[in-house]
Design a protein around this motif. Structure first.
Motif, PDB file in Angstrom:
ATOM      1  N   CYS A   1     -62.575  93.124 -57.177  1.00 36.04           N
ATOM      2  CA  CYS A   1     -63.526  92.810 -56.117  1.00 36.04           C
ATOM      3  C   CYS A   1     -62.978  91.735 -55.191  1.00 36.04           C
ATOM      4  O   CYS A   1     -61.900  91.189 -55.416  1.00 36.04           O
ATOM      5  CB  CYS A   1     -64.855  92.344 -56.726  1.00 36.04           C
ATOM      6  N   ARG A   2     -63.736  91.427 -54.138  1.00 33.81           N
ATOM      7  CA  ARG A   2     -63.457  90.300 -53.266  1.00 33.81           C
ATOM      8  C   ARG A   2     -63.808  89.005 -54.003  1.00 33.81           C
ATOM      9  O   ARG A   2     -64.229  89.028 -55.162  1.00 33.81           O
ATOM     10  CB  ARG A   2     -64.267  90.426 -51.967  1.00 33.81           C
TER      11      ARG A   2
ATOM     12  N   ARG B   1     -62.488  98.387 -47.442  1.00 30.99           N
ATOM     13  CA  ARG B   1     -61.606  99.545 -47.279  1.00 30.99           C
ATOM     14  C   ARG B   1     -60.277  99.364 -47.997  1.00 30.99           C
ATOM     15  O   ARG B   1     -59.766 100.277 -48.643  1.00 30.99           O
ATOM     16  CB  ARG B   1     -61.379  99.811 -45.786  1.00 30.99           C
ATOM     17  N   ARG B   2     -59.712  98.169 -47.877  1.00 28.22           N
ATOM     18  CA  ARG B   2     -58.407  97.917 -48.494  1.00 28.22           C
ATOM     19  C   ARG B   2     -58.476  98.142 -50.012  1.00 28.22           C
ATOM     20  O   ARG B   2     -57.594  98.768 -50.606  1.00 28.22           O
ATOM     21  CB  ARG B   2     -58.003  96.476 -48.189  1.00 28.22           C
ATOM     22  N   ILE B   3     -59.506  97.619 -50.632  1.00 24.45           N
ATOM     23  CA  ILE B   3     -59.666  97.798 -52.077  1.00 24.45           C
ATOM     24  C   ILE B   3     -59.969  99.257 -52.401  1.00 24.45           C
ATOM     25  O   ILE B   3     -59.404  99.823 -53.352  1.00 24.45           O
ATOM     26  CB  ILE B   3     -60.787  96.881 -52.610  1.00 24.45           C
ATOM     27  N   ASN B   4     -60.854  99.883 -51.644  1.00 24.05           N
ATOM     28  CA  ASN B   4     -61.236 101.273 -51.902  1.00 24.05           C
ATOM     29  C   ASN B   4     -60.016 102.177 -52.021  1.00 24.05           C
ATOM     30  O   ASN B   4     -59.854 102.923 -52.998  1.00 24.05           O
ATOM     31  CB  ASN B   4     -62.145 101.787 -50.788  1.00 24.05           C
ATOM     32  N   PHE B   5     -59.157 102.134 -51.023  1.00 27.96           N
ATOM     33  CA  PHE B   5     -58.036 103.076 -50.985  1.00 27.96           C
ATOM     34  C   PHE B   5     -56.903 102.655 -51.918  1.00 27.96           C
ATOM     35  O   PHE B   5     -56.182 103.513 -52.449  1.00 27.96           O
ATOM     36  CB  PHE B   5     -57.549 103.259 -49.549  1.00 27.96           C
ATOM     37  N   ALA B   6     -56.747 101.350 -52.153  1.00 27.97           N
ATOM     38  CA  ALA B   6     -55.738 100.901 -53.119  1.00 27.97           C
ATOM     39  C   ALA B   6     -56.100 101.363 -54.531  1.00 27.97           C
ATOM     40  O   ALA B   6     -55.223 101.765 -55.306  1.00 27.97           O
ATOM     41  CB  ALA B   6     -55.606  99.383 -53.074  1.00 27.97           C
ATOM     42  N   VAL B   7     -57.384 101.325 -54.866  1.00 25.76           N
ATOM     43  CA  VAL B   7     -57.819 101.787 -56.187  1.00 25.76           C
ATOM     44  C   VAL B   7     -57.560 103.275 -56.346  1.00 25.76           C
ATOM     45  O   VAL B   7     -57.080 103.738 -57.394  1.00 25.76           O
ATOM     46  CB  VAL B   7     -59.303 101.454 -56.416  1.00 25.76           C
TER      47      VAL B   7
ATOM     48  N   LEU C   1     -51.701  93.881 -51.702  1.00 29.37           N
ATOM     49  CA  LEU C   1     -52.387  94.895 -52.507  1.00 29.37           C
ATOM     50  C   LEU C   1     -51.805  96.282 -52.244  1.00 29.37           C
ATOM     51  O   LEU C   1     -51.849  96.786 -51.119  1.00 29.37           O
ATOM     52  CB  LEU C   1     -53.888  94.886 -52.190  1.00 29.37           C
ATOM     53  N   ARG C   2     -51.263  96.885 -53.267  1.00 25.83           N
ATOM     54  CA  ARG C   2     -50.707  98.233 -53.189  1.00 25.83           C
ATOM     55  C   ARG C   2     -51.158  99.014 -54.423  1.00 25.83           C
ATOM     56  O   ARG C   2     -51.392  98.433 -55.490  1.00 25.83           O
ATOM     57  CB  ARG C   2     -49.170  98.205 -53.164  1.00 25.83           C
ATOM     58  N   GLY C   3     -51.222 100.324 -54.289  1.00 31.44           N
ATOM     59  CA  GLY C   3     -51.628 101.157 -55.402  1.00 31.44           C
ATOM     60  C   GLY C   3     -50.741 100.992 -56.609  1.00 31.44           C
ATOM     61  O   GLY C   3     -51.222 100.917 -57.755  1.00 31.44           O
ATOM     62  N   GLU C   4     -49.438 100.900 -56.394  1.00 34.79           N
ATOM     63  CA  GLU C   4     -48.489 100.778 -57.505  1.00 34.79           C
ATOM     64  C   GLU C   4     -48.714  99.483 -58.276  1.00 34.79           C
ATOM     65  O   GLU C   4     -48.761  99.471 -59.512  1.00 34.79           O
ATOM     66  CB  GLU C   4     -47.055 100.828 -56.979  1.00 34.79           C
ATOM     67  N   LEU C   5     -48.872  98.360 -57.557  1.00 33.95           N
ATOM     68  CA  LEU C   5     -49.105  97.077 -58.209  1.00 33.95           C
ATOM     69  C   LEU C   5     -50.425  97.088 -58.972  1.00 33.95           C
ATOM     70  O   LEU C   5     -50.504  96.631 -60.119  1.00 33.95           O
ATOM     71  CB  LEU C   5     -49.113  95.957 -57.167  1.00 33.95           C
TER      72      LEU C   5
END
Length: 355
Positions: A256-257, A190-196, A307-311
């Motif tokens: 990815c993880r 989930r963390r990766i999904n929404f950050a992307v 992990l943030r969208g901006e980064l």
């Protein structure tokens, strides 16, 4: 030869075992293979589809369970050991390989008590509890990383690399766009999904340059699919990808993880990656895996809490406009790959069985 592969629970344990099983059969089609695992693990779903026999034992993990779960798990230990003796008596293996996970323990213990040659495979840089204990008794410990040997003092360690599911990637038609491959394991992240998704909102000016392949997992699929509908990018969004080898083949950059099997595939296939280690993995082993690649210039690591969208948008943009860096990272990853890992493990097993 008759071989038992014991353990599983996750794809990171099971898939290297499948690669070894197929290598045994490639050498000698008459080799008989039996997997031993649990009903709760991924092996119960995958192995019937792959055509391998599976026996199960009632073992459960002890770590991270409440008092009731702890009692249930402890009750399963002697029952699993007795069941393991029965499986060994019926199958008569000439060799037992532990894949990691709780199901490997009782089978390997029963095997050693019966005088059978045994080995374990350690896919992660930092071994789990079960493998650290078993290493004192088995005949070989097969590791992915040189550094892992320090966790097994006195054990017979052989660095083989981590076996992967495919020896080479298929030929695919290359897109004329930079292809980003995003996944978080079969269940998604989930963390990766929404950050992307948040990152892509900041990269709309690159809509003609980017193509995204995104495996979301089942839980987030609808939300992520709807989010992409509002974005200007060409994309393939799916809950699960059956042909992961094709997805790897088409990728310029992977997000990815850092599970052991994922890391092994990235290195064997020479793919540049941004790794986001799962922070709740036992013993934080994914962080160790990611650090090992980052220190060698084979990947970049972003911690889950950072992990943030901006980064992520900044990192994607920098890689897209610096193909030379992508190529250097891919080359460094490929230099770490061990495409012959399964063959090396099987070689050792034959030597031990004949010794």
């Amino acid at each position: 030869m008759r071989v038992i592969l014991a353990g599983g629970g996750t794809g990171g344990h099971l898939f290297p075992g499948l690669a070894v099983a197929r290598e045994f059969q490639r050498r000698d089609p008459m080799t008989e293979i039996l997997f031993v695992g649990s009903q709760q693990g991924i092996e119960a779903r995958v192995l019937p589809r792959e055509g391998f026999a599976l026996e199960t034992i009632p073992v459960r993990g002890l770590k991270g369970r409440g008092i009731r779960g702890m009692l249930d798990a402890l009750y399963g230990v002697p029952a699993s050991l007795l069941r393991s003796f029965g499986i060994i008596r019926e199958f008569h293996p000439s060799f037992i390989i532990g894949l990691g996970g709780y199901a490997s323990g009782p089978v390997l213990l029963a095997g050693k008590l019966k005088g059978i040659r045994c080995a374990i495979m350690e896919q992660n840089l930092r071994p789990g509890f079960t493998n650290k204990i078993l290493a004192r008794w088995v005949d070989r410990v097969f590791t992915t990383y040189t550094e892992s040997a320090s966790y097994f003092p006195g054990a017979r360690v052989v660095e083989t690399g981590n076996p992967v599911r495919w020896q080479k990637l298929p030929e695919v038609e290359k897109r004329n766009k930079f292809t980003l491959f995003v996944f978080g394991g079969s269940g998604g992240a989930r963390r990766i999904n929404f950050a992307v998704v948040e990152a892509l909102k900041q990269l709309a000016d690159l809509k003609s340059d980017l193509f995204i392949v995104h495996q979301t997992g089942q839980g987030d699929y609808v939300a992520i699919k709807d989010a992409y509908a509002a974005l200007p990018f060409e994309s393939e969004v799916t809950p699960f990808i059956e042909r992961m080898d094709e997805a790897f083949a088409s990728a310029d950059l992977v997000i990815c993880r850092a599970g052991a099997s994922t890391v092994a595939e990235l290195t064997v296939f020479g793919k540049a990656a941004i790794l986001v280690p799962f922070p709740y993995a036992i013993y934080d082993h994914q962080r160790g895996n990611a650090q090992a690649l980052q220190e060698r210039g084979a990947a970049e690591m972003i911690l889950d809490q950072e992990l943030r969208g901006e980064l992520l948008a900044q990192r994607i943009r920098s890689y897209l406009f610096d193909r030379g860096r992508i190529q250097k990272m891919a080359a460094a990853a490929r230099a770490l790959g061990r495409p012959d890992a399964a063959a090396r493990i099987v070689d050792e097993c034959y030597a031990l069985a004949d010794g």
